[in-house]
Design a protein around this motif. Structure first.
Motif, PDB file in Angstrom:
ATOM      1  N   PRO A 236       0.808  -1.228   0.000  1.00 43.45           N
ATOM      2  CA  PRO A 236       0.000   0.000   0.000  1.00 43.45           C
ATOM      3  C   PRO A 236       0.838   1.273   0.000  1.00 43.45           C
ATOM      4  O   PRO A 236       0.415   2.296  -0.547  1.00 43.45           O
ATOM      5  N   ILE A 237       2.036   1.208   0.600  1.00 42.65           N
ATOM      6  CA  ILE A 237       2.906   2.383   0.662  1.00 42.65           C
ATOM      7  C   ILE A 237       3.405   2.748  -0.732  1.00 42.65           C
ATOM      8  O   ILE A 237       3.307   3.898  -1.172  1.00 42.65           O
ATOM      9  N   VAL A 238       3.942   1.743  -1.434  1.00 43.26           N
ATOM     10  CA  VAL A 238       4.479   2.003  -2.767  1.00 43.26           C
ATOM     11  C   VAL A 238       3.352   2.320  -3.748  1.00 43.26           C
ATOM     12  O   VAL A 238       3.509   3.143  -4.654  1.00 43.26           O
ATOM     13  N   ASP A 239       2.195   1.675  -3.563  1.00 48.73           N
ATOM     14  CA  ASP A 239       1.045   2.004  -4.406  1.00 48.73           C
ATOM     15  C   ASP A 239       0.631   3.459  -4.233  1.00 48.73           C
ATOM     16  O   ASP A 239       0.289   4.145  -5.204  1.00 48.73           O
ATOM     17  N   ALA A 240       0.662   3.941  -2.993  1.00 41.24           N
ATOM     18  CA  ALA A 240       0.296   5.333  -2.733  1.00 41.24           C
ATOM     19  C   ALA A 240       1.301   6.283  -3.385  1.00 41.24           C
ATOM     20  O   ALA A 240       0.911   7.319  -3.950  1.00 41.24           O
ATOM     21  N   LEU A 241       2.583   5.934  -3.327  1.00 43.13           N
ATOM     22  CA  LEU A 241       3.595   6.752  -3.995  1.00 43.13           C
ATOM     23  C   LEU A 241       3.409   6.703  -5.514  1.00 43.13           C
ATOM     24  O   LEU A 241       3.539   7.717  -6.215  1.00 43.13           O
ATOM     25  N   ASP A 242       3.101   5.518  -6.028  1.00 39.83           N
ATOM     26  CA  ASP A 242       2.861   5.355  -7.455  1.00 39.83           C
ATOM     27  C   ASP A 242       1.681   6.217  -7.897  1.00 39.83           C
ATOM     28  O   ASP A 242       1.705   6.850  -8.960  1.00 39.83           O
ATOM     29  N   TYR A 243       0.659   6.263  -7.071  1.00 38.62           N
ATOM     30  CA  TYR A 243      -0.537   7.054  -7.353  1.00 38.62           C
ATOM     31  C   TYR A 243      -0.234   8.549  -7.316  1.00 38.62           C
ATOM     32  O   TYR A 243      -0.721   9.320  -8.143  1.00 38.62           O
ATOM     33  N   THR A 244       0.607   8.961  -6.366  1.00 35.89           N
ATOM     34  CA  THR A 244       0.845  10.384  -6.129  1.00 35.89           C
ATOM     35  C   THR A 244       1.881  10.977  -7.063  1.00 35.89           C
ATOM     36  O   THR A 244       1.728  12.105  -7.540  1.00 35.89           O
ATOM     37  N   MET A 245       2.952  10.243  -7.329  1.00 33.10           N
ATOM     38  CA  MET A 245       4.080  10.792  -8.072  1.00 33.10           C
ATOM     39  C   MET A 245       3.895  10.640  -9.581  1.00 33.10           C
ATOM     40  O   MET A 245       3.328   9.656 -10.044  1.00 33.10           O
ATOM     41  N   PRO A 246       4.418  11.594 -10.363  1.00 29.54           N
ATOM     42  CA  PRO A 246       4.343  11.469 -11.820  1.00 29.54           C
ATOM     43  C   PRO A 246       5.214  10.324 -12.316  1.00 29.54           C
ATOM     44  O   PRO A 246       6.067   9.812 -11.585  1.00 29.54           O
ATOM     45  N   ALA A 247       4.992   9.935 -13.565  1.00 26.04           N
ATOM     46  CA  ALA A 247       5.712   8.786 -14.135  1.00 26.04           C
ATOM     47  C   ALA A 247       7.215   8.995 -14.135  1.00 26.04           C
ATOM     48  O   ALA A 247       7.987   8.029 -14.106  1.00 26.04           O
ATOM     49  N   GLU A 248       7.664  10.261 -14.150  1.00 23.04           N
ATOM     50  CA  GLU A 248       9.102  10.540 -14.222  1.00 23.04           C
ATOM     51  C   GLU A 248       9.838  10.224 -12.926  1.00 23.04           C
ATOM     52  O   GLU A 248      11.064  10.096 -12.917  1.00 23.04           O
ATOM     53  N   THR A 249       9.116  10.128 -11.809  1.00 23.02           N
ATOM     54  CA  THR A 249       9.766   9.837 -10.528  1.00 23.02           C
ATOM     55  C   THR A 249      10.065   8.345 -10.424  1.00 23.02           C
ATOM     56  O   THR A 249       9.160   7.518 -10.434  1.00 23.02           O
ATOM     57  N   VAL A 250      11.333   8.015 -10.318  1.00 25.08           N
ATOM     58  CA  VAL A 250      11.769   6.616 -10.207  1.00 25.08           C
ATOM     59  C   VAL A 250      11.780   6.205  -8.738  1.00 25.08           C
ATOM     60  O   VAL A 250      12.264   6.949  -7.879  1.00 25.08           O
ATOM     61  N   ILE A 251      11.238   5.018  -8.443  1.00 26.14           N
ATOM     62  CA  ILE A 251      11.226   4.488  -7.075  1.00 26.14           C
ATOM     63  C   ILE A 251      11.855   3.102  -7.084  1.00 26.14           C
ATOM     64  O   ILE A 251      11.435   2.231  -7.850  1.00 26.14           O
ATOM     65  N   VAL A 252      12.882   2.894  -6.263  1.00 25.25           N
ATOM     66  CA  VAL A 252      13.537   1.598  -6.140  1.00 25.25           C
ATOM     67  C   VAL A 252      13.789   1.323  -4.653  1.00 25.25           C
ATOM     68  O   VAL A 252      13.697   2.225  -3.816  1.00 25.25           O
ATOM     69  N   GLY A 253      14.126   0.071  -4.324  1.00 19.68           N
ATOM     70  CA  GLY A 253      14.479  -0.196  -2.938  1.00 19.68           C
ATOM     71  C   GLY A 253      14.321  -1.632  -2.521  1.00 19.68           C
ATOM     72  O   GLY A 253      14.085  -2.536  -3.330  1.00 19.68           O
ATOM     73  N   ASP A 254      14.457  -1.843  -1.218  1.00 17.22           N
ATOM     74  CA  ASP A 254      14.412  -3.150  -0.567  1.00 17.22           C
ATOM     75  C   ASP A 254      13.219  -3.165   0.370  1.00 17.22           C
ATOM     76  O   ASP A 254      13.108  -2.328   1.274  1.00 17.22           O
ATOM     77  N   GLU A 255      12.317  -4.112   0.142  1.00 20.18           N
ATOM     78  CA  GLU A 255      11.080  -4.163   0.923  1.00 20.18           C
ATOM     79  C   GLU A 255      11.310  -4.577   2.372  1.00 20.18           C
ATOM     80  O   GLU A 255      10.665  -4.069   3.283  1.00 20.18           O
ATOM     81  N   ARG A 256      12.223  -5.527   2.601  1.00 20.27           N
ATOM     82  CA  ARG A 256      12.357  -6.101   3.942  1.00 20.27           C
ATOM     83  C   ARG A 256      13.808  -6.095   4.392  1.00 20.27           C
ATOM     84  O   ARG A 256      14.687  -6.633   3.722  1.00 20.27           O
ATOM     85  N   GLY A 257      14.055  -5.498   5.543  1.00 22.65           N
ATOM     86  CA  GLY A 257      15.384  -5.464   6.139  1.00 22.65           C
ATOM     87  C   GLY A 257      15.306  -4.774   7.490  1.00 22.65           C
ATOM     88  O   GLY A 257      14.249  -4.680   8.103  1.00 22.65           O
ATOM     89  N   ARG A 258      16.441  -4.315   7.974  1.00 25.33           N
ATOM     90  CA  ARG A 258      16.478  -3.473   9.175  1.00 25.33           C
ATOM     91  C   ARG A 258      17.360  -2.274   8.838  1.00 25.33           C
ATOM     92  O   ARG A 258      18.246  -2.372   7.992  1.00 25.33           O
ATOM     93  N   PHE A 259      17.138  -1.164   9.503  1.00 26.71           N
ATOM     94  CA  PHE A 259      17.860   0.036   9.087  1.00 26.71           C
ATOM     95  C   PHE A 259      18.004   1.037  10.223  1.00 26.71           C
ATOM     96  O   PHE A 259      17.285   1.002  11.229  1.00 26.71           O
ATOM     97  N   LEU A 260      18.950   1.921  10.064  1.00 25.57           N
ATOM     98  CA  LEU A 260      19.083   3.167  10.818  1.00 25.57           C
ATOM     99  C   LEU A 260      19.252   4.278   9.790  1.00 25.57           C
ATOM    100  O   LEU A 260      19.680   4.024   8.659  1.00 25.57           O
ATOM    101  N   TYR A 261      18.954   5.501  10.185  1.00 26.61           N
ATOM    102  CA  TYR A 261      19.052   6.604   9.239  1.00 26.61           C
ATOM    103  C   TYR A 261      19.362   7.901   9.973  1.00 26.61           C
ATOM    104  O   TYR A 261      19.256   7.991  11.194  1.00 26.61           O
ATOM    105  N   ARG A 262      19.765   8.895   9.216  1.00 24.98           N
ATOM    106  CA  ARG A 262      19.891  10.247   9.749  1.00 24.98           C
ATOM    107  C   ARG A 262      19.465  11.228   8.671  1.00 24.98           C
ATOM    108  O   ARG A 262      19.903  11.141   7.515  1.00 24.98           O
TER     109      ARG A 262
END
Length: 540
Positions: A236-262
């Motif tokens: 549902p998250i990626v679908d919502a981004l797909d719905y919201t963003m224009p075709a020119e916006t590229v989305i890639v990534g890893d669905e399942r893992g663990r992470f930290l960020y800043r």
């Protein structure tokens, strides 16, 4: 020395190029200084840029094009491994705009984040994730290595960063990016800690659009790189981004893992917060409205290597039951064009016949075509059609059992199986497309042509050597065509990819079933740069 020689020497001195550098190095010409500074490691280069205004200008001319630096280390000591990759990525001039680190589950996320922050500073946005494997160049040998671990479990927490007591999956892939003309930051997808725990999807999308609008002339980023934690259904998250963003916006990534960020925005750094959990993070690439004069444009292009093939006829779900505890679905179905309702065993027997009794539920999926309404905030809902894969768990004389939920009575689906031959053919097609892209890099006209400066790869954890029978297959389309260009690849627990592929000529129509979460695929994100056109000559 005679007078003539002395006079000649004086005339020679007066013809020496003047330098804007001052002090001890004042006799050095700008060209020579440019040559010297361009050979410095990144940290020394950064110090040199602070010597004087003229040195800073030369350093800016050296770093006038985007750059990706990446290296991996398999040393079992986190400190040694981080030192090896940082020494490699900072061996040449670069100004970090973002950092992505992918590690084995034998390293602690918090330990790695402290080591990286100590070396690269506390202001650079970063994402550190635990992956199922890494692909890149070894920091010491410079050889391309494909390292396959196991699938990352989703029960770890980014707050406690716990790991098994005897985990030997040790290693790190570090990637540092310099992308002039773009602004980069990290934005988290939050979930409230109080019951009922609410995923703040609307806030996530609004934050992305607001950040993009603050640094750009629009609300849509150029690219989004996402990492999920494995506990949340990312569809549902990626679908919502797909719905919201224009075709020119590229989305890639890893669905399942663990992470930290800043994030650069301190208000978004909520790891360990009493109010929020972080279910996913997104690295946002947005055009810089303050882009300096003379800086060209960066393009994000994707290609997908498909690793599944269809089996048997299309089916239609007849009765559907959901097991919320196990997040699975039980169903019966009809083959298209037949009135008989089939139970799970009958369906699997048919698939076994199609495969010559070689069916294995571990690599069998159903791809369900779903037509659903979706909306963001107060917008009017809109229909979208998507393709979603569900792993086949098994079947009996009552139901076919598949993983995941969201299937409804009347939904159509096909069976798919993992297929190395399909994947090899797909990799070959992508290699040919990248070869054509390489041929477009005409050295005589490079000022006006795009050139590839880096790439990312997201491969299914089911691929790699066990799938193909040999190593380095997934990375080969990129490495063979761009052997000197950095490639940072990981093996994922689920590959996120959204966007039309200009590389392979694949364009998705609005009425097509859009697939954003893939199985047994490899996603290639190719980064290229088109220099700004040279100013027109003045007419006399």
């Amino acid at each position: 020395m005679d007078v003539a020689s002395s006079s000649s020497a004086k005339k020679t001195d007066t013809k020496r190029p003047h330098t804007t550098a001052t002090g001890l190095f004042s006799p050095i010409s700008d060209d020579l200084l440019h040559n010297v500074l361009s050979r410095l490691p990144a940290l020394t280069f950064a110090s040199a840029a602070c010597v004087s205004k003229s040195w800073n200008q030369i350093c800016s001319r050296i770093l006038n094009r985007p750059k990706l630096a990446s290296a991996l280390s398999l040393h079992p000591s986190p400190k040694v491994a981080v030192n090896e990759v940082i020494e490699k990525v900072l061996a040449e001039p670069i100004r970090p705009h973002f950092v992505v680190a992918n590690i084995g589950s034998g390293f602690r996320l918090y330990d790695i984040s402290k080591l990286i922050s100590k070396k690269l500073g506390s202001s650079v946005p970063f994402i550190i994730s635990t992956s199922s494997g890494i692909v890149g160049r070894d920091a010491l040998t410079h050889e391309i290595k494909e390292v396959k671990w196991g699938e990352v479990c989703g029960d770890g927490s980014d707050e406690d960063c716990s790991i098994p007591a005897k985990d030997v999956n040790c290693g790190i892939l570090l990637t540092v990016g310099f992308v002039p003309g773009l602004k980069v930051d990290v934005i988290p997808l939050l979930r409230t800690t109080k019951e009922p725990r609410e995923v703040l999807l609307d806030k996530f999308i609004t934050d992305i659009m607001d950040y993009t609008a603050s640094v750009s002339d629009c609300t849509s980023p150029v690219g989004i790189m996402m990492f999920g934690d494995g506990l949340l259904d990312m569809k549902p998250i990626v679908d919502a981004l797909d719905y919201t963003m224009p075709a020119e916006t590229v989305i890639v990534g890893d669905e399942r893992g663990r992470f930290l960020y800043r994030s650069e925005n301190e208000s978004r750094n909520v790891c360990g917060s009493a109010k929020y959990f972080t279910d996913a993070v997104a690295l946002i690439f947005a055009k810089d409205k303050g882009k300096p004069h003379g800086i060209g444009d960066i393009q994000f292009q994707i290609a997908l290597s498909n690793g599944v093939s269809t089996v048997g006829p299309r089916h239609k779900a007849v009765s559907v039951k959901v097991n919320e505890c196990e997040r699975s679905t039980w169903l019966t179905a009809r083959r298209e064009g037949h009135p008989e309702i089939l139970d799970g065993q009958q369906i699997l027997d048919d698939i076994n016949d199609e495969l010559g009794n070689h069916a294995d539920s571990s690599d069998l999926y159903i791809g369900v075509t779903k037509r659903r309404k979706i909306s963001i905030g107060s917008e009017k809902p809109r229909w979208i059609t998507s393709l979603e894969y569900h792993g086949v768990v098994g079947g009996d004389d009552q139901y076919l059992y598949v993983s995941g939920v969201g299937i409804k009575t009347g939904d159509y689906f096909n069976f798919y199986r993992s297929d190395p031959q399909t994947a090899l053919a797909s990799c070959s097609n992508i290699s040919a497309s990248l070869k054509n892209l390489k041929l477009e890099e005409n050295p005589k006209h490079r000022r006006h042509m795009s050139e590839v400066f880096g790439g990312f790869m997201f491969a299914c954890c089911g691929r790699g050597e066990p799938f193909f029978g040999r190593t380095n297959v997934d990375g080969s389309p990129f490495v063979e065509n761009f052997p000197r260009v950095p490639l940072a690849g990981i093996f994922c627990g689920g590959e996120i990819a959204r966007g039309s592929s200009r590389l392979t000529g694949e364009a998705q129509k609005d009425n097509d079933a859009r697939c954003t979460l893939h199985v047994y695929s490899t996603i290639y994100l190719v980064l290229s740069y088109t220099p700004a056109p040279a100013p027109a000559p003045l007419e006399h």
